[in-house]
Enzyme design. Sequence first.
Site, mmCIF file in Angstrom:
data_model
loop_
_atom_site.group_PDB
_atom_site.id
_atom_site.type_symbol
_atom_site.label_atom_id
_atom_site.label_comp_id
_atom_site.label_asym_id
_atom_site.label_seq_id
_atom_site.Cartn_x
_atom_site.Cartn_y
_atom_site.Cartn_z
ATOM 1 N N HIS A 130 0.831 -1.203 0.000
ATOM 2 C CA HIS A 130 0.000 0.000 0.000
ATOM 3 C C HIS A 130 0.867 1.255 0.000
ATOM 4 O O HIS A 130 2.034 1.215 0.372
ATOM 5 C CB HIS A 130 -0.913 0.033 1.233
ATOM 6 N N HIS A 147 5.382 6.868 -0.751
ATOM 7 C CA HIS A 147 6.245 5.690 -0.794
ATOM 8 C C HIS A 147 5.415 4.439 -0.556
ATOM 9 O O HIS A 147 4.309 4.506 -0.036
ATOM 10 C CB HIS A 147 7.338 5.780 0.280
#
Length: 193
Positions: free
Chosen positions: A39, A132
């Site tokens: 994720h 990120h």
Amino acid sequence: MSIALWYCPAPGTLDYEVLKTLINSLQLLVPGSPSFEPHLTVVTHLQVQNRGDVSKVLQSCSSCLKTIPKGHSLIKYSNWSINKQYFKKIVLECEKDKYLLSLAQLMRELYVEIEDQKRRAEHWVIEEFQPHVSLMYNDSQITKATEMVVRQRIHDAMQLFSNNPSSKSWRTFKVVSCEGPVEEWQVLGSVTL
């Protein structure tokens, strides 16, 4: 860590399977690293009190995604890094895509920075938001030998989708309660577009 909004690749897609395999393989290198779903955390500290609030967040995400040109991918990897922070121990850094930044800022304005939201959210998205995909959560020091293995595994994984994840893979938003150990985190709601 509170309640977070995640943007995820759908299970069964190349992106999901490659990232999940990479996360699990890196977990084996450093004891005590928990497994978790691939994720990108859009925002944390969501102000949600009930299922209705969770639905509003997911509905807002769905509406935002509809404004993005078809085929445009919000996720483009730019680099990878090893850090000292537990939740960012090893990450794939992502480009600051203008649509991703807009989504993050809007979600922060609407559901995190309730008062004086616009100014704070603008500052946050410019100065603090570092998109990120985490590959490892851990507090341990990474040895040079382990770093070399990490580098090779990330390189090999990135070759599978040429640093360009498919916009069709990344299409799920999840509101996640991130309280307690990672293994106890709970998905409060999700939407796949």
